[in-house]
Design a protein around this motif. Structure first.
Motif, PDB file in Angstrom:
ATOM      1  N   GLN A 134      10.852   3.998   0.344  1.00 19.81           N
ATOM      2  CA  GLN A 134      11.098   2.667   0.874  1.00 19.81           C
ATOM      3  C   GLN A 134      10.370   1.622   0.019  1.00 19.81           C
ATOM      4  O   GLN A 134       9.152   1.647  -0.106  1.00 19.81           O
ATOM      5  N   LEU A 135      11.143   0.743  -0.583  1.00 15.87           N
ATOM      6  CA  LEU A 135      10.536  -0.308  -1.394  1.00 15.87           C
ATOM      7  C   LEU A 135       9.859  -1.325  -0.490  1.00 15.87           C
ATOM      8  O   LEU A 135      10.321  -1.598   0.624  1.00 15.87           O
ATOM      9  N   PRO A 136       8.747  -1.923  -0.947  1.00 18.15           N
ATOM     10  CA  PRO A 136       8.016  -2.862  -0.108  1.00 18.15           C
ATOM     11  C   PRO A 136       8.748  -4.182   0.082  1.00 18.15           C
ATOM     12  O   PRO A 136       8.278  -5.067   0.769  1.00 18.15           O
ATOM     13  N   GLY A 137       9.888  -4.334  -0.470  1.00 17.62           N
ATOM     14  CA  GLY A 137      10.669  -5.558  -0.358  1.00 17.62           C
ATOM     15  C   GLY A 137      11.649  -5.603  -1.503  1.00 17.62           C
ATOM     16  O   GLY A 137      11.349  -5.137  -2.597  1.00 17.62           O
TER      17      GLY A 137
ATOM     18  N   ARG B 297       8.653   7.554  -6.680  1.00 15.18           N
ATOM     19  CA  ARG B 297       7.511   7.709  -5.781  1.00 15.18           C
ATOM     20  C   ARG B 297       6.636   6.464  -5.840  1.00 15.18           C
ATOM     21  O   ARG B 297       6.690   5.672  -6.802  1.00 15.18           O
ATOM     22  N   GLU B 298       5.816   6.319  -4.790  1.00 14.10           N
ATOM     23  CA  GLU B 298       4.823   5.250  -4.780  1.00 14.10           C
ATOM     24  C   GLU B 298       3.592   5.732  -5.532  1.00 14.10           C
ATOM     25  O   GLU B 298       3.084   6.823  -5.276  1.00 14.10           O
ATOM     26  N   LEU B 299       3.140   4.934  -6.474  1.00 13.63           N
ATOM     27  CA  LEU B 299       1.996   5.288  -7.305  1.00 13.63           C
ATOM     28  C   LEU B 299       0.695   5.153  -6.526  1.00 13.63           C
ATOM     29  O   LEU B 299       0.553   4.281  -5.666  1.00 13.63           O
TER      30      LEU B 299
ATOM     31  N   PRO C 227      -0.906  -1.236  -3.754  1.00 12.94           N
ATOM     32  CA  PRO C 227      -0.094  -0.522  -2.760  1.00 12.94           C
ATOM     33  C   PRO C 227       1.372  -0.956  -2.835  1.00 12.94           C
ATOM     34  O   PRO C 227       1.681  -2.140  -3.022  1.00 12.94           O
ATOM     35  N   GLY C 228       2.273   0.024  -2.714  1.00 14.48           N
ATOM     36  CA  GLY C 228       3.694  -0.279  -2.719  1.00 14.48           C
ATOM     37  C   GLY C 228       4.342  -0.297  -4.083  1.00 14.48           C
ATOM     38  O   GLY C 228       5.542  -0.549  -4.195  1.00 14.48           O
ATOM     39  N   THR C 229       3.562  -0.007  -5.141  1.00 11.66           N
ATOM     40  CA  THR C 229       4.127   0.009  -6.496  1.00 11.66           C
ATOM     41  C   THR C 229       4.832   1.331  -6.731  1.00 11.66           C
ATOM     42  O   THR C 229       4.231   2.394  -6.601  1.00 11.66           O
ATOM     43  N   VAL C 230       6.121   1.283  -7.064  1.00  5.97           N
ATOM     44  CA  VAL C 230       6.889   2.500  -7.266  1.00  5.97           C
ATOM     45  C   VAL C 230       7.193   2.707  -8.749  1.00  5.97           C
ATOM     46  O   VAL C 230       7.179   1.768  -9.544  1.00  5.97           O
TER      47      VAL C 230
ATOM     48  N   LYS D 206       7.077  -6.445 -15.629  1.00  4.18           N
ATOM     49  CA  LYS D 206       7.472  -5.412 -14.672  1.00  4.18           C
ATOM     50  C   LYS D 206       7.161  -4.024 -15.228  1.00  4.18           C
ATOM     51  O   LYS D 206       6.709  -3.129 -14.496  1.00  4.18           O
ATOM     52  N   LEU D 207       7.394  -3.838 -16.516  1.00  6.10           N
ATOM     53  CA  LEU D 207       7.063  -2.565 -17.154  1.00  6.10           C
ATOM     54  C   LEU D 207       5.568  -2.285 -17.086  1.00  6.10           C
ATOM     55  O   LEU D 207       5.140  -1.154 -16.826  1.00  6.10           O
ATOM     56  N   ALA D 208       4.761  -3.318 -17.337  1.00  4.31           N
ATOM     57  CA  ALA D 208       3.304  -3.142 -17.324  1.00  4.31           C
ATOM     58  C   ALA D 208       2.789  -2.814 -15.926  1.00  4.31           C
ATOM     59  O   ALA D 208       1.707  -2.234 -15.785  1.00  4.31           O
ATOM     60  N   LEU D 209       3.553  -3.137 -14.895  1.00  3.87           N
ATOM     61  CA  LEU D 209       3.162  -2.818 -13.531  1.00  3.87           C
ATOM     62  C   LEU D 209       3.693  -1.451 -13.100  1.00  3.87           C
ATOM     63  O   LEU D 209       2.942  -0.603 -12.607  1.00  3.87           O
ATOM     64  N   HIS D 210       4.971  -1.215 -13.291  1.00  7.05           N
ATOM     65  CA  HIS D 210       5.618  -0.003 -12.779  1.00  7.05           C
ATOM     66  C   HIS D 210       5.605   1.152 -13.777  1.00  7.05           C
ATOM     67  O   HIS D 210       5.811   2.301 -13.373  1.00  7.05           O
TER      68      HIS D 210
END
Length: 395
Positions: free
Chosen positions: A6-9, A38-40, A46-49, A84-88
């Motif tokens: 489930q994505l956080p939004g 998966r959620e990392l 929190p909530g980063t997939v 977005k790449l640097a986050l996910h």
């Protein structure tokens, strides 16, 4: 029924402002089965997939041209996709009409990165389109375990694009795991290993031969011979190869030895821990788990001969228990991306690891192409001069 993460939004990516062209697309996030996404864990918010899965919104007029124009516009918006790449760590693009190597090349180049010049390659990647080659041509039975790209040499790409042209029915998935999360877990669970790895780095010895050492492997000339021309004598060829090695800019931390059969043995002292630009978070930029898996599979259908040996930077062996633990963490934190034709996975190679699962059927049942790019060099974890890697020098 498969469960999903489930994505956080819902994430929607589009060009801001009144100047938005009506033909540009909106990319929206969507859920994947838990086996694919998966959620990392820490150190991620929190909530980063991973991967962040994106597709054009329903109702958009989707063409390759407006997909490319949208990518360019989003990147012009302060590098939105790069952030977005640097986050996910990894992005999945699905539903874009990419049908061949040339389409893929155009899409990958739209991100605006500098094509990666491969120096010291250990696999054969014949060019199929501008900056596009087969991802890996090893036999289908071979397991290629999670790793960052080119950790055994000083000059590695920052971004890796994979495009699926054909997917097997069973197997052939591409693993995705976080090397930021791998470092965090390893520091908690095997802190003595991380301390030693940070202090010593690794000693990576790579053997290059005139011919291929295994199916899909590179030759010495493919690795370092871009300036060699037919008719060069042996001394000239050696000089040109050594000039390419010098471009690594590693000085005394890269040494080499020529053997009688024109085999080149190249040794690098390298950091296996680096830091992510912008956050300074430490990342295990390594192929140690894959190196260990390959040793376990030697002599089996899932293995292949390795041209690389890796030790601590002082030349002492790395205890097997630590390599086994890296595999344990990776197995617990990775997902296996089940390909659909036309999918594009984009990895931030500094913080995300990839690989390749074996598959059933024919070798030709899986066709994945790769495109490699440069951007920034990961930072040093320690201040020792051997711990800082630079871009390859122009030449």
């Amino acid at each position: 029924m498969a469960t999903s993460v489930q994505l956080p939004g819902n994430v929607q990516l589009h060009l801001d402002g009144a100047s938005r062209s009506p033909h540009l697309l909106t990319f929206e996030s969507f859920e994947l089965p838990a086996s694919n996404q998966r959620e990392l864990g820490e150190p991620f918010p929190p909530g980063t997939v991973t991967p962040l899965a994106l597709r054009p919104s329903t109702g958009d007029n989707i063409t390759l041209d407006n997909s490319i124009e949208t990518i360019k516009s989003l990147q012009a918006q302060d590098g939105l996709l790069t952030k977005k790449l640097a986050l996910h760590g990894t992005l999945l693009f699905r539903g874009i009409p990419i049908h061949d190597a040339n389409d893929f090349s155009r899409f990958a180049h739209a991100f605006g990165y500098k094509p990666h010049e491969i120096i010291g390659i250990v696999v054969n990647r014949p060019e199929l389109a501008p900056n596009v080659a087969p991802a890996n041509e090893a036999p289908k039975e071979v397991l290629i375990y999670n790793h960052n790209e080119s950790p055994q040499v000083p000059h590695a790409p920052e971004y890796i694009f994979f495009y699926n042209h054909r997917a097997p029915v069973v197997g052939g998935e591409s693993p995705i795991s976080s090397s930021l999360e791998l470092f965090h877990r390893a520091q908690q669970e095997i802190p003595e290993f991380i301390e030693e790895l940070g202090e010593k780095g690794i000693l990576s010895t790579v053997v290059y031969k005139l011919g291929q050492q295994y199916v899909g492997g590179s030759t010495l000339r493919q690795a370092f011979g871009k300036e060699i021309i037919d008719g060069d004598d042996a001394a000239t060829q050696r000089a040109k190869i050594e000039a390419q090695i010098a471009r690594y800019g590693r000085g005394k931390y890269t040494t080499w030895e020529w053997q009688d059969d024109e085999t080149l043995v190249l040794t690098h002292r390298l950091p296996a821990i680096r830091t992510q630009p912008g956050t300074d978070l430490p990342t295990l930029f390594t192929g140690l788990a894959a190196y260990w898996k390959n040793k376990l599979n030697e002599g089996t259908a899932r293995g292949r001969p390795s041209p690389t040996q890796q030790l601590y930077g002082d030349g002492t062996p790395i205890p097997e228990k630590y390599l086994e633990h890296l595999v344990k963490i990776t197995d617990e934190t990775r997902v296996l991306h089940k390909w659909q034709r036309g999918d594009v996975l984009v990895y931030d190679n500094i913080i995300s690891q990839h690989g390749r699962q074996p598959w059933e059927g024919e070798q030709s049942d899986r066709v994945v192409l790769a495109s490699l790019f440069d951007s920034v060099v990961p930072g040093a974890y320690k201040q020792d001069d051997w711990g800082q890697v630079i871009q390859a020098l122009d030449g």
